[in-house]
Design an enzyme around this catalytic site. Sequence first.
Site, PDB file in Angstrom:
ATOM      1  N   ASP A  32       0.922  -1.154  -0.044  1.00  0.00           N
ATOM      2  CA  ASP A  32      -0.009  -0.007  -0.016  1.00  0.00           C
ATOM      3  C   ASP A  32       0.762   1.274   0.095  1.00  0.00           C
ATOM      4  O   ASP A  32       0.749   2.075  -0.589  1.00  0.00           O
ATOM      5  CB  ASP A  32      -0.838  -0.229   1.267  1.00  0.00           C
ATOM      6  CG  ASP A  32      -1.979  -1.224   1.284  1.00  0.00           C
ATOM      7  OD1 ASP A  32      -2.158  -1.641   0.008  1.00  0.00           O
ATOM      8  OD2 ASP A  32      -2.597  -1.248   2.124  1.00  0.00           O
ATOM      9  N   TYR A  35       1.779   2.437  -3.482  1.00  0.00           N
ATOM     10  CA  TYR A  35       0.622   3.032  -4.166  1.00  0.00           C
ATOM     11  C   TYR A  35       0.275   4.408  -3.558  1.00  0.00           C
ATOM     12  O   TYR A  35       0.350   5.370  -4.458  1.00  0.00           O
ATOM     13  CB  TYR A  35      -0.676   2.186  -4.128  1.00  0.00           C
ATOM     14  CG  TYR A  35      -2.035   2.555  -4.492  1.00  0.00           C
ATOM     15  CD1 TYR A  35      -2.312   2.315  -5.950  1.00  0.00           C
ATOM     16  CD2 TYR A  35      -2.576   3.592  -4.112  1.00  0.00           C
ATOM     17  CE1 TYR A  35      -3.340   2.707  -6.723  1.00  0.00           C
ATOM     18  CE2 TYR A  35      -3.842   4.249  -4.465  1.00  0.00           C
ATOM     19  CZ  TYR A  35      -4.096   3.776  -5.793  1.00  0.00           C
ATOM     20  OH  TYR A  35      -5.449   4.138  -6.602  1.00  0.00           O
ATOM     21  N   ASP A  36       0.485   4.474  -2.415  1.00  0.00           N
ATOM     22  CA  ASP A  36       0.215   5.832  -1.719  1.00  0.00           C
ATOM     23  C   ASP A  36       1.241   7.047  -2.087  1.00  0.00           C
ATOM     24  O   ASP A  36       0.854   8.105  -2.414  1.00  0.00           O
ATOM     25  CB  ASP A  36      -0.015   5.750  -0.173  1.00  0.00           C
ATOM     26  CG  ASP A  36      -1.039   4.856   0.022  1.00  0.00           C
ATOM     27  OD1 ASP A  36      -2.129   4.936  -0.549  1.00  0.00           O
ATOM     28  OD2 ASP A  36      -0.979   4.387   1.451  1.00  0.00           O
ATOM     29  N   GLU A 110     -26.156 -16.834  -9.974  1.00  0.00           N
ATOM     30  CA  GLU A 110     -25.149 -15.756  -9.674  1.00  0.00           C
ATOM     31  C   GLU A 110     -25.767 -15.495  -7.872  1.00  0.00           C
ATOM     32  O   GLU A 110     -26.842 -15.582  -7.918  1.00  0.00           O
ATOM     33  CB  GLU A 110     -25.074 -14.541 -10.532  1.00  0.00           C
ATOM     34  CG  GLU A 110     -24.977 -14.772 -11.687  1.00  0.00           C
ATOM     35  CD  GLU A 110     -25.041 -13.660 -12.847  1.00  0.00           C
ATOM     36  OE1 GLU A 110     -25.027 -12.476 -12.571  1.00  0.00           O
ATOM     37  OE2 GLU A 110     -25.469 -13.672 -13.784  1.00  0.00           O
ATOM     38  N   LYS A 112     -26.621 -13.083  -5.166  1.00  0.00           N
ATOM     39  CA  LYS A 112     -27.563 -11.765  -5.191  1.00  0.00           C
ATOM     40  C   LYS A 112     -26.871 -10.955  -4.183  1.00  0.00           C
ATOM     41  O   LYS A 112     -26.947 -11.090  -3.061  1.00  0.00           O
ATOM     42  CB  LYS A 112     -28.975 -12.087  -4.762  1.00  0.00           C
ATOM     43  CG  LYS A 112     -30.019 -10.788  -4.924  1.00  0.00           C
ATOM     44  CD  LYS A 112     -31.509 -11.205  -4.946  1.00  0.00           C
ATOM     45  CE  LYS A 112     -32.159  -9.939  -4.831  1.00  0.00           C
ATOM     46  NZ  LYS A 112     -32.062  -9.080  -3.986  1.00  0.00           N
ATOM     47  N   ASP A 114     -26.231  -7.956  -1.606  1.00  0.00           N
ATOM     48  CA  ASP A 114     -27.343  -7.128  -0.783  1.00  0.00           C
ATOM     49  C   ASP A 114     -26.709  -5.574  -0.939  1.00  0.00           C
ATOM     50  O   ASP A 114     -25.923  -5.319   0.208  1.00  0.00           O
ATOM     51  CB  ASP A 114     -27.340  -7.510   0.582  1.00  0.00           C
ATOM     52  CG  ASP A 114     -28.451  -7.092   1.371  1.00  0.00           C
ATOM     53  OD1 ASP A 114     -29.385  -6.397   0.612  1.00  0.00           O
ATOM     54  OD2 ASP A 114     -28.456  -7.172   2.402  1.00  0.00           O
ATOM     55  N   GLU A 167     -24.202  -4.139  -8.881  1.00  0.00           N
ATOM     56  CA  GLU A 167     -24.400  -3.781  -7.493  1.00  0.00           C
ATOM     57  C   GLU A 167     -23.401  -3.110  -6.826  1.00  0.00           C
ATOM     58  O   GLU A 167     -22.354  -3.974  -6.443  1.00  0.00           O
ATOM     59  CB  GLU A 167     -24.930  -5.175  -6.819  1.00  0.00           C
ATOM     60  CG  GLU A 167     -25.822  -4.926  -5.355  1.00  0.00           C
ATOM     61  CD  GLU A 167     -27.250  -4.765  -5.765  1.00  0.00           C
ATOM     62  OE1 GLU A 167     -28.282  -4.368  -4.818  1.00  0.00           O
ATOM     63  OE2 GLU A 167     -27.736  -4.755  -6.875  1.00  0.00           O
ATOM     64  N   TYR A 219     -22.952  -7.341 -13.335  1.00  0.00           N
ATOM     65  CA  TYR A 219     -23.805  -8.428 -13.766  1.00  0.00           C
ATOM     66  C   TYR A 219     -24.348  -8.222 -14.895  1.00  0.00           C
ATOM     67  O   TYR A 219     -24.960  -9.469 -15.302  1.00  0.00           O
ATOM     68  CB  TYR A 219     -24.728  -8.687 -12.594  1.00  0.00           C
ATOM     69  CG  TYR A 219     -25.858  -7.695 -12.032  1.00  0.00           C
ATOM     70  CD1 TYR A 219     -26.641  -7.575 -12.961  1.00  0.00           C
ATOM     71  CD2 TYR A 219     -25.547  -7.295 -10.843  1.00  0.00           C
ATOM     72  CE1 TYR A 219     -27.398  -6.103 -12.612  1.00  0.00           C
ATOM     73  CE2 TYR A 219     -26.339  -6.118 -10.338  1.00  0.00           C
ATOM     74  CZ  TYR A 219     -27.704  -5.777 -11.423  1.00  0.00           C
ATOM     75  OH  TYR A 219     -28.573  -4.693 -10.888  1.00  0.00           O
ATOM     76  N   LYS A 283     -30.616 -17.034 -14.272  1.00  0.00           N
ATOM     77  CA  LYS A 283     -30.819 -16.470 -15.535  1.00  0.00           C
ATOM     78  C   LYS A 283     -30.981 -17.383 -16.645  1.00  0.00           C
ATOM     79  O   LYS A 283     -30.160 -18.265 -16.388  1.00  0.00           O
ATOM     80  CB  LYS A 283     -30.051 -15.300 -15.661  1.00  0.00           C
ATOM     81  CG  LYS A 283     -30.015 -14.168 -14.870  1.00  0.00           C
ATOM     82  CD  LYS A 283     -28.863 -13.368 -15.113  1.00  0.00           C
ATOM     83  CE  LYS A 283     -28.919 -12.101 -14.275  1.00  0.00           C
ATOM     84  NZ  LYS A 283     -27.707 -11.211 -14.443  1.00  0.00           N
ATOM     85  N   LYS A 307     -34.863 -15.614  -2.692  1.00  0.00           N
ATOM     86  CA  LYS A 307     -34.727 -14.960  -1.415  1.00  0.00           C
ATOM     87  C   LYS A 307     -34.571 -15.964  -0.421  1.00  0.00           C
ATOM     88  O   LYS A 307     -35.499 -16.877  -0.091  1.00  0.00           O
ATOM     89  CB  LYS A 307     -35.763 -14.112  -1.281  1.00  0.00           C
ATOM     90  CG  LYS A 307     -36.073 -12.730  -2.287  1.00  0.00           C
ATOM     91  CD  LYS A 307     -34.924 -12.072  -2.420  1.00  0.00           C
ATOM     92  CE  LYS A 307     -34.759 -10.972  -1.576  1.00  0.00           C
ATOM     93  NZ  LYS A 307     -35.860  -9.876  -1.233  1.00  0.00           N
ATOM     94  N   CYS A 401     -49.569   0.947  35.719  1.00  0.00           N
ATOM     95  CA  CYS A 401     -48.947   1.701  34.756  1.00  0.00           C
ATOM     96  C   CYS A 401     -47.562   1.961  35.467  1.00  0.00           C
ATOM     97  O   CYS A 401     -47.250   2.373  36.326  1.00  0.00           O
ATOM     98  CB  CYS A 401     -49.630   2.746  34.406  1.00  0.00           C
ATOM     99  SG  CYS A 401     -48.569   3.845  33.047  1.00  0.00           S
ATOM    100  N   CYS A 404     -47.336   5.938  35.277  1.00  0.00           N
ATOM    101  CA  CYS A 404     -47.827   6.894  36.327  1.00  0.00           C
ATOM    102  C   CYS A 404     -48.485   6.177  37.455  1.00  0.00           C
ATOM    103  O   CYS A 404     -48.860   6.891  38.570  1.00  0.00           O
ATOM    104  CB  CYS A 404     -49.021   7.737  35.561  1.00  0.00           C
ATOM    105  SG  CYS A 404     -50.425   6.555  35.213  1.00  0.00           S
ATOM    106  N   CYS A 419     -53.431   1.737  30.104  1.00  0.00           N
ATOM    107  CA  CYS A 419     -53.592   3.002  31.040  1.00  0.00           C
ATOM    108  C   CYS A 419     -54.537   3.989  30.708  1.00  0.00           C
ATOM    109  O   CYS A 419     -54.486   4.463  29.516  1.00  0.00           O
ATOM    110  CB  CYS A 419     -52.436   3.577  31.370  1.00  0.00           C
ATOM    111  SG  CYS A 419     -52.327   4.749  32.488  1.00  0.00           S
ATOM    112  N   CYS A 424     -51.179  10.636  32.262  1.00  0.00           N
ATOM    113  CA  CYS A 424     -49.959   9.980  32.095  1.00  0.00           C
ATOM    114  C   CYS A 424     -48.693  10.463  31.327  1.00  0.00           C
ATOM    115  O   CYS A 424     -49.001  10.876  30.184  1.00  0.00           O
ATOM    116  CB  CYS A 424     -50.310   8.462  31.641  1.00  0.00           C
ATOM    117  SG  CYS A 424     -49.080   7.171  31.588  1.00  0.00           S
TER     118      CYS A 424
END
Length: 667
Positions: A32, A35-36, A110, A112, A114, A167, A219, A283, A307, A401, A404, A419, A424
Amino acid sequence: MNDLANRVETLHRLLNQYNHEYYVMDNPSVPDSEYDKLLHELIHIEEEHPEFKTEDSPTVRVGGEAQATFNKVRHDTPMLSLANAFNEEDLRRFDARVREHAGKVEYMCELKIDGLAVSLKYENGRFVQGLTRGDGTIGEDITENLRTIRAIPLKIKKPLTFEVRGEAFMPKASFERLNKEKEEAGEQAFANPRNAAAGSLRQLDSKLAAKRRLSIFLYSVNDFTNFHATSQSEALDELDELGFKTNQNRKRESDIEGVLEYIKYWTEKRQDLSYDIDGIVIKVNDLEEQDELGYTQKSPRWAIAYKFPAEEVVTTLHDIELSVGRTGVVTPTAVLEPVRVAGTTVSRASLHNEDLIHEKDIRIGDSVVIKKAGDIIPEVVRSLPDRRPEGTETYHMPTHCPSCGHELVRLDGEIALRCINPKCPAQLVEGMIHFVSRQAMNIDGLGTKLIMQLYDNEIIKDVADLYYLTKDDLLPLERMGEKKADNLLNAIEASKENSFEHLLFGLGIRHLGVKASQVIAERFDNMERLFEVTEEELLEIHDIGDKLATSLITYLNNEDIIALIDKLRAKNVNMKYKGIRTSEIESDSEFNGLTVVLTGKLHNMTRTEASKWLEAQGAKTTSSVTKKTDLVIAGEDAGSKLTKAEKLGTEIWSEADFIQKQNEVDQ
């Protein structure tokens, strides 16, 4: 200058190479720090020589100037949602429909993801625009925020002009880091990675989006003109070759049995992934067969989304707490050992009432099974008596209650304990929270915490006191500055002009909902006339039943309520109906007399706005789908109501269909 231009070109090439290796291939070739170092060198050159900064420079990954808003943009072709399957039977029906039209087919399976669906446009190989899905027809331009996602190539390997969809998501590691930072800063943590990703992509400051470390899987391709692919699997391979990140856990299956095996495998293994998935997408693999199968109004016939069933976990019930609502109902809530369910940590779940607690034999100290109803609301499914510690006792609700101390009652025909003390404190606070809510007086800036501060400091004792607030009352409160106080007082002042039905609903009269408030306000026009109304007059109205009529008359005859209304009137709170009257609705409107149900998330309007427009056209909006329902308008993530409408054969519109019809009517 040529040497500098050559150096910039070299930095672009190296940074893009290292970026692709790290964020797309998961196989970095340099540390890293290297790269930086190169990135900071390029940033310095661009600061000194702005002529070298380009839209596809690796430096845009760190974010740029903040925007004022997101522009709405129409998709070239709609981003349709997929039909859902929830079990093996649904999948086999899908397979039978496909084979009936296309014969034997190969499926592409594939994961799915989230996250948040987005589209990316490329012109001559350069990324030029990125949109959210929105309502499928119109999305929001979030280009600058998408540029910060390092897995999105700003320039691809061929000078193609096309659109690719995918996604965007927040990896689990990024989510945990973000929430840790929020907790340390004393801020509200995100509920789950999906919400965090959506919130990050809607940041107006792209520098903040850059810090969230999102990723993406692509996708689908919008137009295959420039592709050699003849199948979904080949299209994904071509996207890989162009430099895009696709999910490598995809698999071709020759029949539905293979699909079911794939689903079974990932149902068990999904927790091992470094990102969240909420199902499997299936698909038809062949693109020509996809074209032959075509589309319904809202989804392709050649694809379906399975799902995952609601996840169930076991935890310990440590206690049962009680809360008092604005109508006096006392609700028990399970206090749980925190446990992760369906992407979020759950520590509380409603137990609804004492009868349910006894029916499920739930006791303090029990091990209990919990899940999220609809993957949203935590609920206790059952207790596990075989794990029960010795000495646990059957739970009984209190007789008085918790707020109260007034004796609780169970009214005829009701399950809940209530109540009935009008003084109250818990009911008063909940009533104020209801009064300022969006469908009531809609006072922006008056949240639960602020109302509780005002009440606890004895600045307000009822809803009318809100209209007597001064700047001097507000400024001593926690986190209250001059500007916030001014904004709040302006919002309170503006609410005085609301039409009568908002005040009526805001008063929190038992059994009186939004729709009935509208009907009554229109029928009787103003508060003075309503005080004169009889129970018989109310019962003449089709939508008003015995319980509501009795409740309303009892409420209006209460001396404390008369005094409350007088306090509101003294501050010029409007008590006259300002809405559209039924007599003004054109009788030839095609919506006149229709019963319409709104379900799912709408992106271009609120449900309240949609309902008001429909009612102005003479339609009746209801909350449940029955045989009498004429039309269902389904937004994103529409659930059981949409399923029921499909079974009944009810006409179904997408939000885009509804907007188109509104435009036609309003012209």
